[in-house]
Design a protein around this motif. Structure first.
Motif, PDB file in Angstrom:
ATOM      1  N   LEU A 216       0.830  -1.203   0.000  1.00 18.52           N
ATOM      2  CA  LEU A 216       0.000   0.000   0.000  1.00 18.52           C
ATOM      3  C   LEU A 216       0.865   1.254   0.000  1.00 18.52           C
ATOM      4  CD1 LEU A 216      -2.954   0.936   0.092  1.00 18.52           C
ATOM      5  CD2 LEU A 216      -2.809   0.895   2.583  1.00 18.52           C
ATOM      6  N   ALA A 217       1.922   1.238   0.794  1.00 22.10           N
ATOM      7  CA  ALA A 217       2.821   2.396   0.842  1.00 22.10           C
ATOM      8  C   ALA A 217       3.526   2.606  -0.497  1.00 22.10           C
ATOM      9  CB  ALA A 217       3.842   2.214   1.961  1.00 22.10           C
ATOM     10  N   SER A 218       3.887   1.508  -1.159  1.00 20.31           N
ATOM     11  CA  SER A 218       4.573   1.643  -2.449  1.00 20.31           C
ATOM     12  C   SER A 218       3.652   2.191  -3.530  1.00 20.31           C
ATOM     13  CB  SER A 218       5.138   0.288  -2.883  1.00 20.31           C
ATOM     14  OG  SER A 218       4.089  -0.639  -3.136  1.00 20.31           O
ATOM     15  N   ASN A 219       2.351   1.942  -3.416  1.00 22.06           N
ATOM     16  CA  ASN A 219       1.413   2.451  -4.416  1.00 22.06           C
ATOM     17  C   ASN A 219       1.090   3.928  -4.222  1.00 22.06           C
ATOM     18  OD1 ASN A 219       1.152   0.050  -5.827  1.00 22.06           O
ATOM     19  ND2 ASN A 219      -0.579  -0.664  -4.607  1.00 22.06           N
ATOM     20  N   TYR A 220       1.417   4.472  -3.061  1.00 21.57           N
ATOM     21  CA  TYR A 220       1.187   5.900  -2.854  1.00 21.57           C
ATOM     22  C   TYR A 220       2.121   6.750  -3.719  1.00 21.57           C
ATOM     23  CZ  TYR A 220      -1.812   4.966   1.173  1.00 21.57           C
ATOM     24  OH  TYR A 220      -2.838   4.552   1.987  1.00 21.57           O
ATOM     25  N   ILE A 221       3.285   6.223  -4.046  1.00 23.21           N
ATOM     26  CA  ILE A 221       4.230   6.983  -4.873  1.00 23.21           C
ATOM     27  C   ILE A 221       3.688   7.175  -6.293  1.00 23.21           C
ATOM     28  CG2 ILE A 221       6.574   7.030  -5.810  1.00 23.21           C
ATOM     29  CD1 ILE A 221       7.483   5.476  -3.353  1.00 23.21           C
ATOM     30  N   PRO A 222       3.244   6.109  -6.993  1.00 28.42           N
ATOM     31  CA  PRO A 222       2.618   6.340  -8.301  1.00 28.42           C
ATOM     32  C   PRO A 222       1.379   7.223  -8.224  1.00 28.42           C
ATOM     33  CG  PRO A 222       3.166   4.025  -8.036  1.00 28.42           C
ATOM     34  CD  PRO A 222       3.378   4.666  -6.708  1.00 28.42           C
ATOM     35  N   LEU A 223       0.607   7.089  -7.138  1.00 30.23           N
ATOM     36  CA  LEU A 223      -0.581   7.930  -6.997  1.00 30.23           C
ATOM     37  C   LEU A 223      -0.195   9.404  -6.901  1.00 30.23           C
ATOM     38  CD1 LEU A 223      -3.639   8.222  -6.575  1.00 30.23           C
ATOM     39  CD2 LEU A 223      -3.235   7.917  -4.116  1.00 30.23           C
ATOM     40  N   PHE A 224       0.833   9.698  -6.113  1.00 36.13           N
ATOM     41  CA  PHE A 224       1.288  11.083  -5.987  1.00 36.13           C
ATOM     42  C   PHE A 224       1.778  11.623  -7.329  1.00 36.13           C
ATOM     43  CE2 PHE A 224       5.082  13.780  -5.571  1.00 36.13           C
ATOM     44  CZ  PHE A 224       4.500  14.914  -5.023  1.00 36.13           C
ATOM     45  N   ARG A 225       2.541  10.826  -8.052  1.00 37.13           N
ATOM     46  CA  ARG A 225       3.067  11.283  -9.338  1.00 37.13           C
ATOM     47  C   ARG A 225       1.950  11.494 -10.355  1.00 37.13           C
ATOM     48  NH1 ARG A 225       7.942   7.723 -11.423  1.00 37.13           N
ATOM     49  NH2 ARG A 225       7.684   9.276 -13.093  1.00 37.13           N
ATOM     50  N   LEU A 226       0.958  10.612 -10.341  1.00 36.85           N
ATOM     51  CA  LEU A 226      -0.164  10.770 -11.267  1.00 36.85           C
ATOM     52  C   LEU A 226      -0.982  12.014 -10.934  1.00 36.85           C
ATOM     53  CD1 LEU A 226      -1.378   7.068 -11.591  1.00 36.85           C
ATOM     54  CD2 LEU A 226      -0.465   8.487 -13.428  1.00 36.85           C
ATOM     55  N   MET A 227      -1.232  12.238  -9.649  1.00 39.21           N
ATOM     56  CA  MET A 227      -1.972  13.427  -9.252  1.00 39.21           C
ATOM     57  C   MET A 227      -1.194  14.695  -9.593  1.00 39.21           C
ATOM     58  SD  MET A 227      -4.887  12.453  -7.932  1.00 39.21           S
ATOM     59  CE  MET A 227      -5.425  13.814  -6.904  1.00 39.21           C
ATOM     60  N   ARG A 228       0.114  14.652  -9.393  1.00 37.28           N
ATOM     61  CA  ARG A 228       0.946  15.813  -9.727  1.00 37.28           C
ATOM     62  C   ARG A 228       0.932  16.075 -11.228  1.00 37.28           C
ATOM     63  NH1 ARG A 228       7.141  14.746  -9.655  1.00 37.28           N
ATOM     64  NH2 ARG A 228       6.334  13.567 -11.435  1.00 37.28           N
ATOM     65  N   ASP A 229       1.112  15.014 -12.028  1.00 38.55           N
ATOM     66  CA  ASP A 229       1.117  15.182 -13.481  1.00 38.55           C
ATOM     67  C   ASP A 229      -0.229  15.686 -13.985  1.00 38.55           C
ATOM     68  OD1 ASP A 229       3.702  14.290 -13.480  1.00 38.55           O
ATOM     69  OD2 ASP A 229       3.217  12.247 -14.124  1.00 38.55           O
TER      70      ASP A 229
END
Length: 250
Positions: A216-229
């Motif tokens: 779950l913690a590792s999936n927060y990184i792609p989520l943050f990058r997608l939201m930022r992009d």
């Protein structure tokens, strides 16, 4: 082999940001269609590479350890299946973000705007004026052309696509909206995270809680990058959305 056939080179090479194609704002319809073919092939190659590497990571990290478990060891088959699936998701998302960078998606979007779209006119009026479609002409929005497959109306701002060409239709559908692919990835990421949160709440064994917490913690990184992009691209395309008839240039 199902993804790349007999060509072994794609197994060892992947997309690089230094190799991202550059969009050429051409006024030649033939050049635009050729660029679409090149970008379509490149996009398909990137997706195949993402799938191959994500499956390979899942196989090496989740499936191989199961093959070496002792016969006397008991494990929950349903939980292992979920773990394998979530491992694949955790590998798929970062690879997608690397292969489908914002600059690359912007290149595909601009090419789709130059390509345009045709819609077949079903209720044909015999007195409706139309022109014969020519592959050497860029057609403006609202143009009616006669093609061997029927009567078509131009829907894009500039239309270089061939009427009834399914490849051109799919390319325009995927990349005409600059944030469409990002939205699909965001939906996929949110669904995976919400599913993991539900599983974490329902879990009672310490091994399951630790495993889910790390994934779950590792999936927060792609989520943050997608939201930022998405936030940055939505701002970048704000002017284009306010004046949709203006075609972007590189």
């Amino acid at each position: 082999m199902l993804l790349f056939g007999l060509d072994l080179k794609p197994f060892f090479t992947g997309p690089s940001k230094k190799e991202d194609p550059v969009h050429m704002c051409s006024t030649s319809p033939e050049s635009i269609r050729q660029e679409v073919e090149i970008l379509k092939t490149d996009f398909n190659h990137r997706i195949k590479h993402v799938l191959f590497n994500s499956i390979l990571v899942t196989y090496m990290t989740a499936l191989i350890p199961i093959c070496f478990t002792q016969n006397t060891l008991y494990y929950d088959t349903w939980w292992v299946a979920q773990h394998v699936l979530m491992t694949w998701v955790g590998a798929f998302l970062p690879l997608c973000l690397h292969a489908l960078s914002p600059s690359y998606l912007d290149t595909l979007h601009r090419c789709a705007l130059h390509l345009g779209k045709w819609t077949k006119v079903e209720n044909r009026n015999p007195h409706m004026p139309y022109s014969s479609w020519s592959e050497l002409q860029i057609w403006q929005k609202g143009s009616l052309v006669k093609h061997v497959r029927g009567l078509f109306k131009a829907e894009g701002c500039n239309n270089s696509a061939e009427p009834a060409n399914t490849t051109h239709q799919r390319f325009y559908f995927l990349f005409e909206k600059p944030l469409r692919v990002l939205h699909w990835l965001l939906i996929f990421t949110w669904c995976a995270i919400l599913y993991q949160i539900v599983q974490l709440i329902q879990s009672s064994e310490w091994s399951q809680i630790i495993g889910l917490s790390f994934m779950l913690a590792s999936n927060y990184i792609p989520l943050f990058r997608l939201m930022r992009d998405r936030h940055l691209l939505s701002k970048a395309y704000k002017d284009q959305a306010s004046s949709p008839l203006r075609l972007r240039s590189s």
